[in-house]
Scaffold this motif. Structure first.
Motif: not given
Lengths: 270, 270
Positions: A68-80, A122-131
């Motif tokens: 999830l963190i990697l997907a957020a970093y590379f702007r991939l759709p995390v919802i998928n 962890i995953g859902l909230l963690g991606i917002f660090i990247i955002y």
């Protein structure tokens, strides 16, 4: 000075400047930090649940938050990724029950939840660090500000509660916490916010005061939620990886909640 | 012909053409359908958990999935709604424990999960109905195809299992299901897929066969998961809203799982 307090201070003296530097450097440094944070916190959460006897897939609890963190970093759709995670976890839960008559159905819900939570917490909230780090112009500075208000809130709550605490906050979750400590957290966070605003953060005064108060509130909810999960599982610390501080998840519980709050307010408040 | 079977057939005779028409019309019709589906399924899931004694916020279980559907329709970032939902639910869980000494900590995890699941199951998977309907050119036709394979799989599993079923699939979740029924579902789904391909769907043969098999597999996982949750909560049907069929969630459990599978395969397989 007890040995434990000395250890705490040494870890803090190394850790705090390191984290501020990581936020300042941003980019790949923040990505690596976020991967380590999400992977370790996912591992700790899964381990807590395993101690309680739930059947948790530990590799999934580490890898799915990291993806999830990697997907957020590379702007991939995390919802998928979230949907795929839900499918994988549902499958392992159902497979455990297939063809076996001797498994109690009451285990199903706990096992299901214990597997989902590393991803959907962890995953859902963690991606917002990247955002938050990717916010134009001052992403890194916004992250430093979040760290500062969370640490200031924790410290103010601890000493304020110790000095003046009389009314218990959540006896069944965290018996040492008091309403006085809860209120002191807001004072600590506001002081850190004012310092941030004067030194490095570009933000209107009303906006920073409101964001700080809301982030501090949810940071404390995150702290209590993690305490509740630990108490439910019968563990004192999420792990012993940080000498004197307990686990990664213990140290970053408020941070996981405060980061999305700051990101969302900053996004929608113009 | 028993009265129950007659009712089933009447509801099916009205419901199936209506659903196909809704998918064909797409747009606002699909939006209204998805809102009703997510709201009702969220309500049924919350009610099931309440029967088990968990403290579930029913309005949140209806409104949050509906907001997710609306966000998906208007192309707003659903991940933000998921994070906000996580915060709201964490807060109500912690507030329930604040200052009270007489609440058992063991309730915390169940209450937390029972509040999260309507959002992170119904809501998360439900948004893919909107996403699949919005696929360029043949979104509505893809949805019709999903309905057809899910119904064909259910029907084939039922009659195939009844005629030839001997080896139990999941005794502790759903004692009447058999491995023979499980395999028949794939045959039924494949027949429906071939018919869809010949009549209205533009898709390579290899692609449609693979998608159909994977969607059928996860559709059955969804069916078993819903059965497991019902059995955990000690209810037979998720509600009695559809005469002879049980609840909305009972009827659409496979659909919730099959839709994201078809969407994701169609997205990533060129």
């Amino acid at each position: 000075l007890s040995k434990n307090l000395a250890l705490r201070l040494i870890v803090a003296a190394v850790g705090i400047p390191s984290l501020i530097l990581i936020c300042y450097l941003n980019g790949i440094f923040l990505l690596v930090f976020s991967i380590l944070l999400a992977g370790l916190a996912g591992f700790e959460l899964a381990s807590m649940f395993r101690k309680k006897g739930y059947h948790v897939n530990v590799p999934f609890s580490i890898i799915l938050p990291v993806i999830l963190i990697l997907a957020a970093y590379f702007r991939l759709p995390v919802i998928n990724i979230l949907a795929i995670s839900f499918f994988l976890i549902s499958s392992i839960i159902i497979l455990r029950y297939s063809s076996k008559a001797d498994i109690q159905i009451n285990e199903l819900l706990n096992d299901f939840f214990a597997n989902l939570l590393p991803v959907f917490y962890i995953g859902l909230l963690g991606i917002f660090i990247i955002y938050l780090g990717a916010v134009p112009d001052q992403g890194g500075r916004l992250l430093i500000y979040v760290f500062l208000i969370v640490w200031a809130a924790d410290t103010a709550a601890y000493f304020g509660g110790k000095a003046l605490g009389r009314h218990k906050l959540t006896i069944s979750i965290s018996p040492n916490k008091t309403w006085e400590g809860f209120y002191f957290a807001f004072i600590g966070a506001l002081i850190a916010a004012i310092v941030s605003r004067l030194l490095f953060l570009e933000m209107g005064w009303l906006k920073i005061v409101v964001i700080t108060l809301v982030a501090c509130f949810f940071g404390q909810i995150g702290d209590l939620l993690e305490s509740g999960l630990k108490r439910h599982c019968g563990v004192k610390d999420s792990s012993a990886i940080l000498p004197g501080h307990g686990g990664i998840f213990d140290r970053f519980d408020s941070f996981f909640f405060a980061v999305p709050v700051v990101y969302l307010f900053n996004l929608y408040w113009h």
